[in-house]
Design an enzyme around this catalytic site. Structure first.
Site, PDB file in Angstrom:
ATOM      1  N   LEU A 252       2.281 -12.018  -5.945  1.00 53.15           N
ATOM      2  CA  LEU A 252       3.466 -11.542  -6.690  1.00 53.15           C
ATOM      3  C   LEU A 252       3.081 -11.035  -8.084  1.00 53.15           C
ATOM      4  O   LEU A 252       2.289 -11.667  -8.779  1.00 53.15           O
ATOM      5  CB  LEU A 252       4.441 -12.714  -6.830  1.00 53.15           C
ATOM      6  CG  LEU A 252       5.654 -12.515  -7.747  1.00 53.15           C
ATOM      7  CD1 LEU A 252       6.663 -11.564  -7.117  1.00 53.15           C
ATOM      8  CD2 LEU A 252       6.322 -13.863  -8.049  1.00 53.15           C
TER       9      LEU A 252
ATOM     10  N   HIS B 213      18.412 -23.376 -22.323  1.00 50.33           N
ATOM     11  CA  HIS B 213      17.255 -22.473 -22.205  1.00 50.33           C
ATOM     12  C   HIS B 213      16.043 -23.215 -21.628  1.00 50.33           C
ATOM     13  O   HIS B 213      15.308 -22.675 -20.808  1.00 50.33           O
ATOM     14  CB  HIS B 213      16.896 -21.881 -23.571  1.00 50.33           C
ATOM     15  CG  HIS B 213      17.944 -20.949 -24.104  1.00 50.33           C
ATOM     16  ND1 HIS B 213      18.534 -19.970 -23.331  1.00 50.33           N
ATOM     17  CD2 HIS B 213      18.524 -20.841 -25.332  1.00 50.33           C
ATOM     18  CE1 HIS B 213      19.427 -19.305 -24.061  1.00 50.33           C
ATOM     19  NE2 HIS B 213      19.445 -19.823 -25.271  1.00 50.33           N
TER      20      HIS B 213
ATOM     21  N   ASP C 166      21.353 -15.388 -16.520  1.00 47.04           N
ATOM     22  CA  ASP C 166      22.406 -15.604 -17.517  1.00 47.04           C
ATOM     23  C   ASP C 166      23.102 -16.943 -17.303  1.00 47.04           C
ATOM     24  O   ASP C 166      23.167 -17.435 -16.179  1.00 47.04           O
ATOM     25  CB  ASP C 166      23.418 -14.445 -17.445  1.00 47.04           C
ATOM     26  CG  ASP C 166      24.261 -14.330 -18.706  1.00 47.04           C
ATOM     27  OD1 ASP C 166      23.937 -14.996 -19.714  1.00 47.04           O
ATOM     28  OD2 ASP C 166      25.252 -13.577 -18.679  1.00 47.04           O
TER      29      ASP C 166
HETATM   30  C1  IPE Z   1      21.640 -10.453 -20.676  1.00 47.04           C
HETATM   31  O1  IPE Z   1      22.327 -11.630 -21.005  1.00 47.04           O
HETATM   32  C2  IPE Z   1      20.260 -10.519 -21.220  1.00 47.04           C
HETATM   33  C3  IPE Z   1      19.398 -11.554 -20.649  1.00 47.04           C
HETATM   34  C4  IPE Z   1      19.673 -12.297 -19.600  1.00 47.04           C
HETATM   35  C5  IPE Z   1      18.129 -11.712 -21.308  1.00 47.04           C
HETATM   36  P1  IPE Z   1      23.319 -11.666 -22.247  1.00 47.04           P
HETATM   37  O2  IPE Z   1      23.923 -13.020 -22.225  1.00 47.04           O
HETATM   38  O3  IPE Z   1      22.618 -11.265 -23.480  1.00 47.04           O
HETATM   39  O4  IPE Z   1      24.362 -10.539 -21.839  1.00 47.04           O
HETATM   40  P2  IPE Z   1      25.811 -10.191 -22.405  1.00 47.04           P
HETATM   41  O5  IPE Z   1      25.686 -10.064 -23.893  1.00 47.04           O
HETATM   42  O6  IPE Z   1      26.724 -11.321 -22.029  1.00 47.04           O
HETATM   43  O7  IPE Z   1      26.184  -8.921 -21.740  1.00 47.04           O
HETATM   44  C1  IPE Z   2      20.709 -16.244 -20.790  1.00 47.48           C
HETATM   45  O1  IPE Z   2      21.599 -17.273 -21.125  1.00 47.48           O
HETATM   46  C2  IPE Z   2      19.416 -16.324 -21.563  1.00 47.48           C
HETATM   47  C3  IPE Z   2      19.277 -15.333 -22.657  1.00 47.48           C
HETATM   48  C4  IPE Z   2      20.052 -14.303 -22.829  1.00 47.48           C
HETATM   49  C5  IPE Z   2      18.180 -15.533 -23.580  1.00 47.48           C
HETATM   50  P1  IPE Z   2      22.614 -17.127 -22.325  1.00 47.48           P
HETATM   51  O2  IPE Z   2      21.988 -17.669 -23.561  1.00 47.48           O
HETATM   52  O3  IPE Z   2      23.102 -15.728 -22.433  1.00 47.48           O
HETATM   53  O4  IPE Z   2      23.772 -18.080 -21.847  1.00 47.48           O
HETATM   54  P2  IPE Z   2      25.340 -17.846 -21.999  1.00 47.48           P
HETATM   55  O5  IPE Z   2      25.640 -16.492 -21.444  1.00 47.48           O
HETATM   56  O6  IPE Z   2      25.653 -17.952 -23.465  1.00 47.48           O
HETATM   57  O7  IPE Z   2      25.949 -18.939 -21.202  1.00 47.48           O
HETATM   58 MG    MG Z   3      24.663 -14.724 -21.643  1.00 45.34          MG
END
Ligand code: IPE
Ligand code: IPE
Ligand code: MG
Length: 246
Positions: free
Chosen positions: A132, A38, A21
């Site tokens: 792995l 990303h 995240d």
């Molecule tokens: C959780 O991250 C899902 C992934 C890392 C793929 P999100 O960014 O979607 O989670 P929330 O919405 O903040 O809980």
């Molecule tokens: C995690 O990073 C990747 C996915 C959920 C695809 P985020 O896109 O959730 O990044 P933040 O949480 O907005 O910083």
């Molecule tokens: Mg996120």
């Protein structure tokens, strides 16, 4: 001494699960669009996967896209699906070089055909690798998985293939997408959020949880080793007393 040197080789977790995240916030801090984060996140996946393979971890499950992530703006969803295709093309040689087997869990039927085809081809190509097992959770959520398992179990009972009394932990585990892997020993979540976000709810029942403020694009192998060292200092009691498990 670095964290890598502190890792005890006889206590390597068998399965590490990661909620990757913070890509969007990292990009915003650089004054860039979310996709920049990303793309940088993919670089982190590359380095952490190589580190995990080298440590001799058997399974690593990465939460790449949740059921709820389908609700993001269409532009971001489309760009993420395209990035997945590029990543598979670019990283398949890395998987082969490191003897890594790719698997996926999640509702792949919702993915664009080209994304699904690319994953299927890579899974096929790496299927005989014995190091792995890298599991990508894609269009995955634990509640989706538990609904699907419940439907299958109910159908088996209805068809007379199973008795209600036969339903136990092993049976339920066997109907989950993770049926061929041990439960995660360690869950890591980056970006400072203290939640599970619908990831592996059943399987995480006794996992050790590790949260770091580090955003995923800046999560380094050294940070990963740090999480492993932290894990190795925990006492896993599984409901017993400390004296019993020592
Ligand atoms: C959780 O991250 C899902 C992934 C890392 C793929 P999100 O960014 O979607 O989670 P929330 O919405 O903040 O809980
Ligand atoms: C995690 O990073 C990747 C996915 C959920 C695809 P985020 O896109 O959730 O990044 P933040 O949480 O907005 O910083
Ligand atoms: Mg996120």
């Amino acid at each position: 001494m670095g964290y890598k040197e502190q890792i005890q080789q006889d206590r390597i977790p068998r399965h590490v699960a990661i909620i990757m995240d913070g890509n969007g916030r990292w990009a915003k801090r650089q004054g860039m669009a979310r996709m920049f984060g990303h793309r940088q996140g993919v670089e982190t996946v590359h380095h952490i996967t190589e580190a995990a393979a080298e440590l001799g971890i058997s399974y690593m499950t990465l939460y790449a896209f949740s059921t709820e992530n389908w609700n993001r703006p269409k532009d971001e969803v489309d760009a993420l699906m395209a990035l997945l295709v590029d990543t598979i093309a670019k990283e398949t040689p890395t998987l082969m070089k490191n003897n890594i087997r790719l698997q996926t869990i999640g509702d792949l039927s919702r993915l664009p055909q080209v994304t699904r085809d690319n994953f299927m081809a890579c899974i096929e190509e790496t299927t005989k690798n014995t190091g792995l097992t890298l599991v990508i959770a894609l269009s995955y959520s634990a509640r989706w998985e538990l609904i699907r398992a419940t439907q299958k179990i109910a159908a088996a009972v209805k068809e007379g293939e199973m008795l209600i009394e036969d339903i136990n932990e092993e049976v339920i585990g066997g109907y989950l997408t993770t049926s061929n892997m041990p439960d995660p020993d360690l869950l890591i979540r980056t970006s400072g959020e203290l939640r599970i976000s619908n990831f592996l709810l059943w399987q995480l029942a006794y996992s050790e949880l590790y949260f770091t403020d580090c955003l995923w694009p800046e999560f380094t192998p050294e940070e990963f080793y740090r999480a492993i060292v932290d894990y190795q200092h925990r006492e896993r009691r599984f409901g017993k007393t400390s004296e019993q498990v020592r």
